[in-house]
Design an enzyme around this catalytic site. Structure first.
Site, PDB file in Angstrom:
ATOM      1  N   SER A   1       0.838  -1.196   0.000  1.00 14.14           N
ATOM      2  CA  SER A   1       0.000   0.000   0.000  1.00 14.14           C
ATOM      3  C   SER A   1       0.879   1.255   0.000  1.00 14.14           C
ATOM      4  O   SER A   1       2.088   1.178   0.209  1.00 14.14           O
ATOM      5  CB  SER A   1      -0.889   0.017   1.242  1.00 14.14           C
ATOM      6  N   LYS A   2       0.226   2.385  -0.209  1.00 13.94           N
ATOM      7  CA  LYS A   2       0.934   3.655  -0.211  1.00 13.94           C
ATOM      8  C   LYS A   2       1.605   3.877   1.143  1.00 13.94           C
ATOM      9  O   LYS A   2       2.696   4.433   1.231  1.00 13.94           O
ATOM     10  CB  LYS A   2      -0.058   4.779  -0.524  1.00 13.94           C
ATOM     11  N   ARG A   3       0.952   3.409   2.197  1.00 10.16           N
ATOM     12  CA  ARG A   3       1.510   3.579   3.538  1.00 10.16           C
ATOM     13  C   ARG A   3       2.869   2.891   3.673  1.00 10.16           C
ATOM     14  O   ARG A   3       3.765   3.402   4.327  1.00 10.16           O
ATOM     15  CB  ARG A   3       0.531   3.069   4.599  1.00 10.16           C
TER      16      ARG A   3
ATOM     17  N   GLY B   1       5.039   2.468   1.371  1.00  9.56           N
ATOM     18  CA  GLY B   1       5.996   3.323   0.679  1.00  9.56           C
ATOM     19  C   GLY B   1       6.380   4.515   1.542  1.00  9.56           C
ATOM     20  O   GLY B   1       7.559   4.840   1.678  1.00  9.56           O
ATOM     21  N   ASP B   2       5.367   5.142   2.152  1.00 10.20           N
ATOM     22  CA  ASP B   2       5.639   6.306   3.006  1.00 10.20           C
ATOM     23  C   ASP B   2       6.528   5.913   4.180  1.00 10.20           C
ATOM     24  O   ASP B   2       7.464   6.621   4.532  1.00 10.20           O
ATOM     25  CB  ASP B   2       4.322   6.898   3.531  1.00 10.20           C
TER      26      ASP B   2
END
Ligand code: GLU
Length: 505
Positions: free
Chosen positions: A262-264, A266-267
């Site tokens: 998920s994008k999380r 990556g962050d």
């Protein structure tokens, strides 16, 4: 394969395209190209509540950057167009009506409140509410009501949806090109809504109608759509249409832990999950992109191809053309593919090594210009050839090469402590003498003279070369010293040694 291969990438424009979506597009592209087929882009924008205005352009720009353009789609070769479902909206109703007529679908008048009440009621009893064969006769729909009652409701303008009438007591035997045979009991399926009360088809109806009308031969999509496969196969049966072949690609998994990337992730771990930078127009939030982070599109694509596919050999570096030749659905795995940010960097590093110095120089020159460095192409090409093996990104070049363009502004304290001894300044002073006497300051000459002098002094090479490196580079890193010296020239070499003596004595 003799049939005409037509595949489609059918994203919903609800935000930026996640790398999972790019991987789906890529596998469709590769499959199409391998079989001399057509790669279609269809924008599935029937869910007006989730529509994001800049998402479609983002999708198109992403495919373009990845160098996997569509053959047919919005604004291009519109043979089967339009390719935006919102522009096709008037054509779906008749297909829903057709299913009502043939008995494969029915009107349902249940309000959202009524359905909520059923759901709550079931939850209280520890059950899940499913709208299907076991209760449809008791609910507010055209199967339970008389024809007159139904007509009266519709004439009175009462809101309705159209639901699929899933057949009862049947074991569906489905084929997936990647997963093989899948068995599903129809009694476990719910009667999905095909047509909504807002006059729009749902994903299921629009998707099947369009795949049929656009003559799609293979549906290659993410695993998250596998639960829809039984309904989709049944819809083809209901319409009496030939179904395409289906292939569901494995999920892309988090680098650490379990579940979907998920994008999380990556962050948290510091890598992009989107191909291009994306600005959320509502919040102003900017998400990083592979392109802006300095990845080469071909490296990015090569990495993506290996998420769920492998060629069955040791080879890992594949050009797009090679991927096209090697790609085979039979070599796509069923199990999820773990995403690795390190491997992604490795691919970029490999591609960077393969690029010509000329190409890399063209990318480096604007960076130099930004730093206020005036230089010429040939010199920079030479610099690039000396440093590229240590680089993963073009953005690393400056850090690896600034000493070719400017004197060091500081000296690595740890290295100074270790390498700059009491006697060093005197030695360096002598070295200046040696260097000033070298007439032809070529690599060979410089090497012979300096090494000869060190040998004659009967001291270790390190005693001279390490402080010399510190003087020229500011730290104990960089390419061969003789390469550096001859590139910056005799005068600058001497100046830098003098500077170091002044600073470090
Ligand atoms: N619109 C769906 C999506 O957003 C398409 C799924 C499919 O390919 O059938 O992924």
């Amino acid at each position: 394969m003799t049939e005409n291969v037509r595949v489609r990438f059918a994203p919903s424009p609800t935000g930026p395209l996640h790398i999972g979506g790019v991987r789906t597009a890529l596998f469709n592209y590769l499959f199409a190209k391998k079989h001399n087929g057509t790669f279609v882009l269809r924008i599935e924008d029937t869910d007006q509540t989730r529509y994001v205005a800049n998402a479609e352009q983002y999708i198109i720009d992403s495919l373009e950057w990845c160098n996997i353009p569509f053959d047919e789609g919005p604004g291009k070769n519109e043979k089967f167009g339009p390719y935006r479902q919102s522009e096709r909206k008037d054509l779906y109703k008749k297909y829903a009506d057709q299913l009502i007529e043939s008995g494969w679908a029915y009107y349902a008048f249940d309000t959202a409140e009524e359905l909520d009440a059923h759901r709550k009621n079931h939850e209280e009893q520890g059950k899940t509410f499913i709208y299907n064969w076991h209760n449809r006769q008791k609910l507010n729909n055209s199967l339970a009501l008389s024809a007159d009652e139904v007509a009266a409701k519709i004439n009175a303008g009462e809101k309705f949806v159209i639901r699929f009438k899933t057949p009862q007591d049947e074991t569906l035997i489905l084929q997936d090109e990647i997963r093989g045979t899948i068995k599903v009991e129809t009694n476990t399926l719910d009667d999905k809504v095909l047509f909504k009360s807002d006059g729009m088809p749902t994903y299921h109806l629009a998707n099947i109608v369009d795949d049929h009308l656009m003559e799609i031969s293979h549906v290659i999509r993410g695993e998250e759509w596998l639960p829809s496969l039984p309904l989709h196969e049944l819809l083809y049966r209901a319409f009496d249409w030939k179904a395409p072949k289906f292939a569901h690609l494995p999920l892309i998994l988090k680098p650490v832990g379990k579940g979907k990337l998920s994008k999380r992730d990556g962050d948290k771990l510091g890598f992009p999950v989107f191909p291009l930078e994306y600005t959320n127009e509502q919040t102003g939030d900017v998400s990083r992109g592979y392109k802006e982070d300095g990845y080469f599109a071909d490296a990015f694509i090569n990495m993506l191809a290996f998420l769920g596919w492998n060629p069955g050999t040791e080879q890992e570096i594949f050009s797009l053309k090679e991927l096209t030749e090697a790609f085979d659905l039979a070599r796509v795995s069923k199990s999820g593919a773990k995403f690795s940010p390190d491997k992604t960097k490795w691919f970029n590093q490999q591609y960077l090594q393969q690029k010509s110095n000329e190409e890399l120089t063209a990318l480096f020159l604007p960076i130099l210009e930004e730093k206020g460095i005036t230089t010429d192409k040939d010199r920079t090409e030479k610099v690039v050839s000396l440093i590229k093996e240590r680089a993963t990104f073009v953005a690393d070049f400056w850090e690896l090469s600034s000493f070719f363009y400017q004197n060091p502004s500081e000296y690595d304290a740890k290295a100074v402590k270790k390498q700059w001894k009491d006697t060093t300044s005197e030695l360096m002073q002598e070295l200046i003498e040696v260097i000033s006497k070298i007439e032809d300051f070529s690599i060979e000459n410089a090497q012979t003279e300096i090494k000869g002098w060190i040998t004659s002094k009967e001291i270790g090479f390190g005693k001279v070369m390490q402080p010399l490196r510190l003087s020229l580079v500011g730290k104990l890193a960089g390419p061969d010293l003789f390469d550096i010296m001859t590139m910056i020239g005799k005068e600058t070499t001497i100046t830098r040694i003098e500077n170091a003596i002044n600073e470090l004595s």
